[in-house]
Structure formats: C-alpha cells, structure tokens
Scaffold this active site. Structure first.
Site, PDB file in Angstrom:
ATOM      1  N   GLU A   1     -62.947  12.807  12.556  1.00 38.50           N
ATOM      2  CA  GLU A   1     -64.039  13.381  13.347  1.00 38.50           C
ATOM      3  C   GLU A   1     -63.924  12.996  14.819  1.00 38.50           C
ATOM      4  OE1 GLU A   1     -66.496  15.446  12.912  1.00 38.50           O
ATOM      5  OE2 GLU A   1     -67.666  15.011  14.706  1.00 38.50           O
TER       6      GLU A   1
ATOM      7  N   HIS B   1     -63.100   9.048  11.000  1.00 38.89           N
ATOM      8  CA  HIS B   1     -62.040   8.877  11.979  1.00 38.89           C
ATOM      9  C   HIS B   1     -61.425  10.190  12.453  1.00 38.89           C
ATOM     10  CE1 HIS B   1     -60.111   6.481  14.812  1.00 38.89           C
ATOM     11  NE2 HIS B   1     -59.092   7.278  14.670  1.00 38.89           N
TER      12      HIS B   1
ATOM     13  N   THR C   1     -50.471   9.463  22.054  1.00 42.02           N
ATOM     14  CA  THR C   1     -51.476   9.551  23.121  1.00 42.02           C
ATOM     15  C   THR C   1     -50.836   9.220  24.465  1.00 42.02           C
ATOM     16  OG1 THR C   1     -53.033   8.762  21.470  1.00 42.02           O
ATOM     17  CG2 THR C   1     -53.829   8.926  23.717  1.00 42.02           C
TER      18      THR C   1
ATOM     19  N   HIS D   1     -59.767   0.818  10.027  1.00 42.53           N
ATOM     20  CA  HIS D   1     -59.871  -0.048  11.204  1.00 42.53           C
ATOM     21  C   HIS D   1     -61.320  -0.157  11.689  1.00 42.53           C
ATOM     22  CE1 HIS D   1     -58.883   3.624  13.959  1.00 42.53           C
ATOM     23  NE2 HIS D   1     -60.162   3.504  13.807  1.00 42.53           N
ATOM     24  N   HIS D   2     -62.205   0.691  11.144  1.00 42.66           N
ATOM     25  CA  HIS D   2     -63.628   0.544  11.438  1.00 42.66           C
ATOM     26  C   HIS D   2     -64.257  -0.532  10.554  1.00 42.66           C
ATOM     27  CE1 HIS D   2     -63.858   4.266  13.869  1.00 42.66           C
ATOM     28  NE2 HIS D   2     -62.895   4.666  13.072  1.00 42.66           N
TER      29      HIS D   2
ATOM     30  N   HIS E   1     -79.733   9.682  18.737  1.00 43.61           N
ATOM     31  CA  HIS E   1     -78.864   9.872  19.900  1.00 43.61           C
ATOM     32  C   HIS E   1     -77.428  10.137  19.436  1.00 43.61           C
ATOM     33  CE1 HIS E   1     -76.613   9.192  23.584  1.00 43.61           C
ATOM     34  NE2 HIS E   1     -75.960   8.203  22.991  1.00 43.61           N
TER      35      HIS E   1
ATOM     36  N   ARG F   1     -74.626  -4.836  19.184  1.00 43.88           N
ATOM     37  CA  ARG F   1     -75.122  -3.489  19.448  1.00 43.88           C
ATOM     38  C   ARG F   1     -76.340  -3.212  18.580  1.00 43.88           C
ATOM     39  NH1 ARG F   1     -70.710   0.266  16.239  1.00 43.88           N
ATOM     40  NH2 ARG F   1     -72.088   1.921  16.963  1.00 43.88           N
TER      41      ARG F   1
ATOM     42  N   TYR G   1     -61.266  12.491  16.447  1.00 40.41           N
ATOM     43  CA  TYR G   1     -60.204  13.309  17.047  1.00 40.41           C
ATOM     44  C   TYR G   1     -60.624  14.756  17.183  1.00 40.41           C
ATOM     45  CZ  TYR G   1     -57.501   9.157  16.852  1.00 40.41           C
ATOM     46  OH  TYR G   1     -57.091   7.882  17.064  1.00 40.41           O
TER      47      TYR G   1
ATOM     48  N   LYS H   1     -49.017  12.099  25.883  1.00 43.50           N
ATOM     49  CA  LYS H   1     -49.901  13.050  26.549  1.00 43.50           C
ATOM     50  C   LYS H   1     -50.269  12.579  27.953  1.00 43.50           C
ATOM     51  CE  LYS H   1     -51.994  15.415  22.739  1.00 43.50           C
ATOM     52  NZ  LYS H   1     -51.787  16.719  23.380  1.00 43.50           N
TER      53      LYS H   1
ATOM     54  N   SER I   1     -71.696  25.080   8.549  1.00 41.76           N
ATOM     55  CA  SER I   1     -71.475  25.785   9.806  1.00 41.76           C
ATOM     56  C   SER I   1     -70.108  25.428  10.399  1.00 41.76           C
ATOM     57  CB  SER I   1     -72.597  25.432  10.782  1.00 41.76           C
ATOM     58  OG  SER I   1     -72.176  25.600  12.113  1.00 41.76           O
ATOM     59  N   SER I   2     -69.797  24.127  10.418  1.00 41.12           N
ATOM     60  CA  SER I   2     -68.516  23.693  10.997  1.00 41.12           C
ATOM     61  C   SER I   2     -67.341  24.248  10.223  1.00 41.12           C
ATOM     62  CB  SER I   2     -68.415  22.174  10.970  1.00 41.12           C
ATOM     63  OG  SER I   2     -69.236  21.629  11.931  1.00 41.12           O
TER      64      SER I   2
ATOM     65  N   SER J   1     -55.111  20.117  29.722  1.00 42.35           N
ATOM     66  CA  SER J   1     -53.761  20.663  29.856  1.00 42.35           C
ATOM     67  C   SER J   1     -53.770  22.057  30.470  1.00 42.35           C
ATOM     68  CB  SER J   1     -53.077  20.713  28.487  1.00 42.35           C
ATOM     69  OG  SER J   1     -53.031  19.434  27.925  1.00 42.35           O
TER      70      SER J   1
ATOM     71  N   ASP K   1     -61.364  40.198  19.175  1.00 45.32           N
ATOM     72  CA  ASP K   1     -62.537  39.366  18.902  1.00 45.32           C
ATOM     73  C   ASP K   1     -62.083  38.277  17.945  1.00 45.32           C
ATOM     74  OD1 ASP K   1     -65.281  38.442  18.044  1.00 45.32           O
ATOM     75  OD2 ASP K   1     -65.884  40.191  19.204  1.00 45.32           O
TER      76      ASP K   1
ATOM     77  N   TRP L   1     -75.967   6.190  13.383  1.00 50.88           N
ATOM     78  CA  TRP L   1     -75.365   7.503  13.121  1.00 50.88           C
ATOM     79  C   TRP L   1     -74.328   7.410  12.000  1.00 50.88           C
ATOM     80  CZ3 TRP L   1     -70.604   9.986  13.262  1.00 50.88           C
ATOM     81  CH2 TRP L   1     -69.533   9.234  13.721  1.00 50.88           C
TER      82      TRP L   1
END
Lengths: 516, 306
Positions: free
Chosen positions: A246, A244, A319, A293-294, A67, A441, A248, A322, A160-161, A259, A96, A132
């Site tokens: 990732e 991390h 943040t 922080h993880h 998932h 979890r 963002y 924004k 690919s990315s 926006s 293009d 994950w």
C-alpha cells in the site's frame, strides 16, 4: 461520441467520460485532503504545548486514526486515480477508459464510503480510536461500536479501488493506440500499470483482514485471540502484507509524475527510461516480501528479523536507480524552475531524506530504539508529504492548464511552494529529534523536554495548512481566469497530451493518433 | 462484429450511482444490524434489493449492446482482462485466509505451547498445560483454565483422520461432485464451440445441478458440524479457519451456480450465445474453474492434512 458534456448537475452523477470522472476524483481528494488536514491541525494544536489543553485524550486518538485513514484512502489514493483517469487514456491515445460505466461506479462508491467513515464521529462511543493500522485487539476486543461501520466502509473503499485498478490495467493493456508499444509508454502509465497490479493483489487481503475482525467481534471466532488458539500478531502479518505494498501504491505514481515533469523543465529526455521501468517493477516485487519490518519489536524469530531487514535494505537499490536517473536528467540541462519543477525538485531531495530514514528504520537492532517513536512519524511523513502530496501538487500545476485551458498564477504558485516547503520541513524535521530522544507517537501529552520542538512542529503545520488554502484559491482562480494557456503550455514538452488543443476537448482520440 | 469499428463508449448512465447507493445502503444496513440497530435488517434488505435491481439492469444493458453489435473485438478483450483480474483479486482474498491458516498451524500454536525460545513465557505464565495439535481440539484457554474457559475447541474435527472411512466422509463426495462439474462445464463449452446447442444445454444444465448438489452436501456438513461435532464458528481457531475458508468458498460456489444458472436460462429461453460470441458464459465458466481450484486447496489443506 460527438456530444459534449451534458448540462446541469446530472452530468456529474451519470457521466461515463474519463475526464469528468478524473475531475471528480481530484475534487473529492482535495476535499478529503482538507478534512484530513483539519484533523492534523487539531492534533498539532493539542501538541503545541505539553499538558492537555484543547481535547480529551480519547478524542485525540480518534483524530490520529481518522487523519491517517482519510489521508491514505481519501486524499492520496483518489488523487492518483483521478490523475490516472485524466491522463492515461490521453497518454496512450485511447478514446476513454476501457470500462467507462464501471469507472463512474468506482468513483461514486467513495463519497458514500467516506460519509459512512466520517459519520462514526457522531456515533455513541465515538469514532475509531485505534490508529490507522487498527491493530487487534485494540480494534476488536477494546474497540468502540462504530468499528463495525469502519469495517464496512473499508470494504466498499476496497471494492472501489479494485474496480478502479482493473479498469486501469484493462485500459493500458488493451486500449493503446497502434504503435504505442509498452516500452514507448510514458512512465506515468508504466508506474500506474504496476500500481494497479499491486492494488488488485493487496486490497482483497485488506478485505480479508477486516472480515476476520468483523467475525471476531460479532461471531465469536478467535483469529486474533490467543485464548482460542489465534494470535494478535496474525493481525499484524495480514495487515502489513496489505500495508507495505500500500505504501508503494502511494508512491509509484508519484515517480511517474516526477519522471514526466523533470525532463520538461530540464529540456532533456528522461535519463534511463528502461532502467526506470525495471526499477519500478523491482520495487513492486520487493514490496511483497518486506512487510514484517513494521513488526521487528513484536517478537518474531531471529531468522525473520534478518530476512526482513536485508530484503528491506534491498529496496534502496532500485530506489537509488530512480533518484540518480532524475538527478542525471537534470545534469547539464537548461533548467527553469516553474512551480511544477520546484515541487518536483523538492520531491527528489526530500523523498531521498525520507528514504534514508527508512533505511535507518530497516536496521532491525536500531529499530528497537526507533519503534513507535516520533522518528517513525517523521520518516513516513517525509515520504508521503513531499513524496505523494508534492507530486500530486506538481501534477496539478503541470497539467491544470491542459485541463481547464487557463494558466495559473506563477507567483502565487511559487509562494505556495515556498510556504509548503518551509512548513513541511518545520513540521516534520524536528520530529526526527524528538523521536530519537524517545518521544512516543500517538500521545496527546509529552514530557517537558520535547516542548520546544513540538511548538516548532505545530507552527510549521499551520503554515503548511495555510499554504494549501492558497493552493485552493489559485486553482479556483485559474479555472475562472481568462488568461489562456497555449496548446503546448510549456516549452516543447513530450507526450500526446501536448499535441491536443488546450483545453483538452471533451472527447479525445476517438480515432487513434499516429504514434511516431 | 467487426474489429475495425469504433470502441463503444456508452453515453451517460444512471447505473453506477444507483449501484453505489445500493451497495452503501446494504453495508450500512449490515453494520446497523450487527450493532443491534433498530432498522438494520430492513435497511439491509432494501439496499440489497436496490443493488440487485441495478445489477439486473446493468447486465440487461450490456447484453442488449452486445446483441446490437456495439461490442467490437477490442471491447470483448476489455471484458476478458476485466474478468481475469477480478478472479486474481478473488485468489488474493482467499490467500489471506489460507495465509492465516498456515501461520497459525506453523507458528502461532507451537509458540503458544512453548516451542521456540522467545515465547516460552507465554506458555508458562498464560497458558500452562497447553500443547499444540492440529486440528486444535483443546484451546489454550481450555488447557489452562479447564471448566472456567470461555473459548472451547470442537469435540471432533472434519479432517480425514477423524472419519471412520473415506467412503462415509462427506468432503470426499463433495470433491467428486465439484471436480465432475468442472469437467461438465468444459464439455458444455466445447459443445458450444462446435455449435452443438442440445449438448451445450444438457451439459450446462448438469453442471448447475452438480453445483446445487454440492451446496446441499455442504449444508449437510455444516448441520452435522453444529449439531453432532460441537464444531462452530466459535470453537477456537480450528472452527474459525474451517468455517471462514469453507464458508467463503461455499458463498462463491453459490454465486458461481447462480451465474451458470443465468447463463443456462439465457441459452435455453433466449437462445443467447454463439460459438464465436459467448463471453458471458465463458466468464461464468472461468469463475467456476476458479472455485474448483480453491476447493482443491481446501480439500488438501483443510480436510486431508487437517
């Protein structure tokens, strides 16, 4: 260049057109969204009541893992790349993408990569079951054999990315129409420029960490094995150095979308354009220095805990800039609440809730209580579902008329919104409570006192899932409908895309437009 | 080549989807082979063949379009950005492995030996007797479990401190070869800019030879490591970081040498590249300078300070 689309199915296999490729990305993402969503519903069905009812714990672990992987790499990221493909060349007045053939290559790697990933479900020993985040040694010493296929799938997704990101950067830096200076670019383009930079910086690190896993599993190296002088915590450091930024990557383009939408339906220009650009850049910079922080509870020195705590809290500043800018854009505007606007306003409110729970998690001593509980699950689903998913949904409703030429059904759109809004809050809000009360979890069973809230969560999840079926129906119906949209679609929206006829011609801006 | 001409957007192309097919087949074959699957190596080989063939056709097409004058200045700038960011992604790939090296040397090993306060239990309970050193010749497993240990360190390290003298130390010569090759490729570039073709061919050829010499020396070093020093991929974290860093660097040198060789053959046999139209060569030379810089970091952090 004068040609229209080719006939038949080979159009999609061989195309070099940014709109075709954007469409393929979006449909691919949509199908992955349903597969990943189905896995989520398997999880929620099992958690509907305490005890083991439907699936084995081993399979439950495979569901949580797939998932997460599918939603992150298969649904959210390709959706944003699809939107970038469709909109960036149009928004900057380019004919293009900069490298059209490589663009198609970036896309076509994905179906193969996810076919490999999903095929692990049918392998001996089952699919990856280590979450994950695939922490070693769960993903090395104790992993099922299919981990090798998981690793190579991640490798080619990364390729690919990276190619997609290089293409987007080259397009933005090199293909802007004369007069389209950097500070005139729509924010969606800006946020994607910075996102592409993050992608190129961290996807290779992900490739590095899975390569170390591969070597530990098959070639006897000791990267994550303390017996040989390595360290399982090393895995977490390298993974989160990727992980991390990732997160963002999955939210910055959402900022760009919102926006674009809020000014249109507030009938006011975006408040604080320049500060939005600088805030995005600051968030991207900070994303590189907050990864631990993880890992507050894994055993890092006090100095590390303090540094990563304060660095993380700093992110609240850009943040906040924004959020206040969006609110100020709406302030005293002539607001109307069409479906894209509903999703955008919900984005601002619910993403802020996710941001606040993030701030709670950032406080290292408090995190010792929250870590690995459902509170964390509630937090990141509040930033990803009403953050990434709602913004993508809003973008689809906002630009779909321009893409296919027809107007979607507003009542169905609003119904979709309210079902999704209620569904997601029912699903994820109670998770805060069970998490704070100590429910861990990634478990298929739980103590009895969590039963009521889990039942509510499961009901909400199925409501949310049903809402997405309505979304699919609405999109398909719009494409086949005969209710034409106007060229402008909305009331005086700004941006080059609204100066094109509806639907947007197959080739646009073969000669650059005049930028005022 | 006019900067006014339209940006070239290619028509439909079969290349990308077949490149994806080749790539996916290759990695599927690799994974099957590693997992002991029956046809792993065959699938790997077929996939690689498809992939290589598609890349050949792809480069052929791009070169053909350039010769036909379809690549205007703006498209050339797209190539420049593309190559530049690709090299940046490679830098970040190496950064992951250098980061692992720094982390292990600065934090993980001292903690395993009981330094700091929070990890002393790990040392006393799991790895008693382990003392950290770099290069790590005695792993925690070997220190704690003696003859029963599964993860053993190397007998000898590759670093400067272990060599009898700098002149008999292979990495020194490798550094000399690679640094020289960076200079020679630059001379070749300057010669091309001055339209001095003979000199261009000569210095590019020398660069390719230097690349091959480097690879031979590196292979020699690996043979030495495996047969005489007990230094292998599985000799603890020292072997892991040493072989992964130098191995990926070596693979990049091999690719860079191949790229330069292709440029050399294009220049000599097909008379490609003009002083104002030589991006293929320039991209290969940037890549070459990049592997050179990575080597310098390796030389300092893996060999000299090892």
């Amino acid at each position: 260049m004068a040609h229209g689309p080719a006939q038949g199915v080979t159009r999609w296999f061989f195309t070099t057109n940014h709109k075709d490729i954007g469409t393929m990305y979006l449909w691919f993402s949509f199908s992955m969204f349903f597969i990943g969503g189905f896995f989520a519903l398997v999880i929620r069905a099992e958690l509907f009541e305490p005890g083991l009812q439907i699936i084995e714990p081993e399979f439950f672990n495979q569901m949580t893992t797939l998932h997460g992987l599918i939603m992150v790499f298969g649904a959210v990221m390709p959706a944003f790349v699809g939107l970038a493909n469709w909109m960036i060349p149009i928004m900057i007045g380019a004919p293009d993408m900069a490298l059209p053939r490589m663009n198609n290559w970036s896309f076509w790697i994905l179906p193969f990569a996810f076919a490999i990933l999903l095929s692990t479900l049918f392998m001996e020993g089952g699919a990856p079951n280590f979450g994950w985040t695939f922490y070693a040694p769960l993903s090395t010493t104790y992993a099922p054999p299919s981990v090798t296929f998981f690793i190579v799938a991640v490798h080619i997704m990364g390729a690919s990315s990276i190619m997609g990101a290089i293409n987007i950067i080259a397009t933005i830096l090199n293909m802007r129409a004369p007069g389209m200076t950097l500070m005139k670019m729509p924010l969606f383009v800006w946020t994607w420029l910075i996102t592409a930079y993050l992608l190129i910086a961290v996807m290779p690190v992900l490739a590095g960490v899975v390569t170390m896993m591969l070597m530990d599993i098959h070639f006897g190296t000791s990267f994550f094995d303390a017996a040989g002088g390595g360290d399982p915590v090393l895995f977490q450091h390298v993974f989160w150095f990727f992980g991390h930024p990732e997160v963002y990557i999955m939210i910055l383009p959402a900022f760009g979308i919102v926006s674009a939408i809020i000014p249109t339906f507030a009938r006011k220009p975006l408040f604080g354009y320049a500060s939005m650009v600088y805030a995005t850049a600051s968030i991207a910079f900070l994303s590189f220095i907050v990864w631990a922080h993880h890992m507050f509870t894994v055993g890092i020195p006090l100095a590390g805990e303090l540094f990563f705590m304060y660095a993380t809290m700093l992110i609240a500043v850009p943040t906040g800039v924004k959020v206040f800018n969006w609110v100020t854009t709406m302030f005293r505007g002539s607001l109307t609440f069409e479906t894209p606007m509903l999703f955008s306003v919900a984005f601002v409110i619910l993403f802020t809730i996710g941001g606040f729970s993030g701030l709670m998690l950032a406080i290292a001593p408090a995190d010792f209580q929250y870590h690995d509980t459902y509170f964390v699950v509630a937090h990141f689903h509040y930033v990803l579902v009403p953050g990434a998913i709602f913004s993508i949904t809003a973008a689809v409703y906002y630009w779909l008329p321009k893409w296919c030429g027809n107007m979607y059904n507003e009542l169905m759109g609003k119904t979709h919104f309210w079902m999704a809004f209620i569904g997601l809050n029912l699903t994820f809000f109670p998770m805060h409570f069970v998490g704070l009360a100590g429910m861990p979890r990634r478990i298929p069973d739980y103590a009895l006192q969590f039963a009521d809230f889990n039942m509510i969560s499961s009901c909400g999840a199925f409501l949310f899932g049903g809402a997405q079926l309505l979304f699919l129906f609405n999109v398909v119906r719009t494409i086949r409908s005969s209710k034409k949209a106007t060229d402008e679609v909305w009331e005086k929206p700004t941006g080059l895309e609204w100066e094109l006829p509806t639907p947007a011609p197959y080739h646009t801006f073969s000669t650059p437009p005049v930028i005022r | 080549m006019s900067s006014q001409s339209q940006y070239y957007v290619p028509e439909q192309s079969k290349l990308p989807i077949f490149a994806s097919l080749g790539l996916a087949t290759t990695v599927w074959g690799l994974a099957s082979w590693l997992n002991g699957g029956e046809y792993g190596t065959t699938i790997l080989f077929v996939g690689f063949l498809i992939f290589a063939l598609v890349l050949w056709c792809w480069f052929h097409a791009v070169i053909g379009e350039n010769i036909a004058g379809l690549a205007n200045d703006q498209l050339q700038r797209s190539y420049v950005w593309g190559m530049g960011w690709f090299i940046f992604s490679e830098v970040m790939f190496f950064a992951a492995f250098f980061g692992a090296l720094f982390y292990v040397r600065t934090f993980a090993l001292p903690w395993l030996s009981g330094d700091g306060t929070h990890d002393s239990f790990t040392n006393t309970i799991l790895w008693p007797g382990f003392e950290h050193q770099w290069p790590l010749l005695t792993t925690p497993d070997a220190a704690a479990n003696g003859d029963n240990a599964l993860k053993l360190g190397p007998e000898q390290s590759m670093s400067l401190s272990a060599a009898p003298s700098i002149w008999s130390w292979l990495p020194f010569w490798n550094t000399a070869v690679l640094l020289t090759s960076s200079v020679t490729v630059h001379i070749a570039h300057t010669a091309l800019k001055n339209s001095n073709r003979k000199s261009f061919h000569l210095w590019l050829g020398i660069t390719v030879c230097l690349g091959i010499i480097f690879l031979i020396l590196q292979a020699e070093e690996y043979i030495e490591a495996y047969h005489h020093m007990g230094l292998t991929l599985s000799s603890g974290i020292y072997g892991a970081t040493f072989f992964m860093l130098t191995g990926f660097h070596g693979a990049h040198v091999a690719l860079g040498t191949f790229m330069l060789l292709v440029m050399f053959l294009r220049a000599v046999l097909k008379n490609h590249f003009k002083s104002d139209d030589c991006f293929g060569f320039e991209a290969a030379s940037w890549y070459w300078h990049f592997v050179d810089v990575v080597w310098l970091c390796l030389f300092i952090f893996v060999y000299v300070l090892g």
